[in-house]
Design an enzyme around this catalytic site. Structure first.
Site, PDB file in Angstrom:
ATOM      1  N   VAL A  77      -1.789   4.675   7.150  1.00 16.97           N
ATOM      2  CA  VAL A  77      -0.380   4.284   7.020  1.00 16.97           C
ATOM      3  C   VAL A  77      -0.164   3.541   5.708  1.00 16.97           C
ATOM      4  CG1 VAL A  77      -0.061   4.124   9.515  1.00 16.97           C
ATOM      5  CG2 VAL A  77      -0.644   2.079   8.221  1.00 16.97           C
ATOM      6  N   LYS A 130       0.887  -1.167   0.000  1.00 17.12           N
ATOM      7  CA  LYS A 130       0.000   0.000   0.000  1.00 17.12           C
ATOM      8  C   LYS A 130       0.923   1.216   0.000  1.00 17.12           C
ATOM      9  CE  LYS A 130      -2.523   1.131   3.592  1.00 17.12           C
ATOM     10  NZ  LYS A 130      -3.520   1.285   4.644  1.00 17.12           N
ATOM     11  N   GLU A 156      -3.447  -3.080   9.193  1.00 15.05           N
ATOM     12  CA  GLU A 156      -2.792  -1.781   9.386  1.00 15.05           C
ATOM     13  C   GLU A 156      -3.852  -0.701   9.318  1.00 15.05           C
ATOM     14  OE1 GLU A 156      -3.041  -2.326   5.051  1.00 15.05           O
ATOM     15  OE2 GLU A 156      -1.916  -3.555   6.442  1.00 15.05           O
ATOM     16  N   ASP A 157      -3.573   0.418   9.922  1.00 21.68           N
ATOM     17  CA  ASP A 157      -4.502   1.548   9.888  1.00 21.68           C
ATOM     18  C   ASP A 157      -4.613   2.085   8.474  1.00 21.68           C
ATOM     19  OD1 ASP A 157      -4.941   1.374  12.599  1.00 21.68           O
ATOM     20  OD2 ASP A 157      -3.419   2.875  13.109  1.00 21.68           O
ATOM     21  N   ALA A 158      -5.715   2.752   8.204  1.00 21.83           N
ATOM     22  CA  ALA A 158      -5.951   3.304   6.868  1.00 21.83           C
ATOM     23  C   ALA A 158      -4.964   4.424   6.544  1.00 21.83           C
ATOM     24  CB  ALA A 158      -7.376   3.821   6.758  1.00 21.83           C
TER      25      ALA A 158
END
Length: 134
Positions: A110, A54, A106-108
């Protein structure tokens, strides 16, 4: 002579019973209207595994939607990793639904760098497979 008559009657009765049963086995158009057949075909799931990177922020792993008590909803991110991967394959596989399985979260806000995060995309009841010729 009486004995023969009784035997003949028994034979006639047996024949009559057999003829009655034969008539029951024959289906008329009216009988066929009473039949209804439902067939539901289901395919095994199709699994695709891989790793994703990402490279941008503000992309959630799965669709991030908040629902209110009155039925309204609000998307917190424009898209998700699941949606971006699935949209490339959905037209070719045409599943009933899609499930996204990952090795961690994972957080959105990062990025996901390095070797990438492992995932499995599960296509439930696919109507096509990737090996079929078109």
């Amino acid at each position: 002579k009486k004995k023969k008559t009784n035997d003949n009657n028994k034979n006639n009765n047996k024949k009559r019973k057999k003829d009655d049963n034969d008539e029951k086995d024959e289906k008329t158009d009216e009988d066929l209207k009473l039949l209804r057949v439902n067939v539901k075909l289901k395919h095994l799931q199709l699994y695709i595994q891989g790793r994703y990177l990402k490279l941008v922020r503000n992309v959630s792993q799965t669709p991030w939607v908040l629902w209110s008590d009155d039925g309204d909803h609000e998307r917190k991110t424009e898209t998700s990793v699941q949606e971006e991967i699935a949209k490339m394959l959905l037209p070719h596989i045409q599943p009933t639904s899609v499930k996204f399985h990952t090795g961690g979260r994972e957080d959105a806000d990062v990025r996901m760098l390095g070797n990438g995060r492992p995932f499995v995309l599960e296509f439930v009841n696919p109507h096509r497979t990737l090996t079929e010729e078109r």
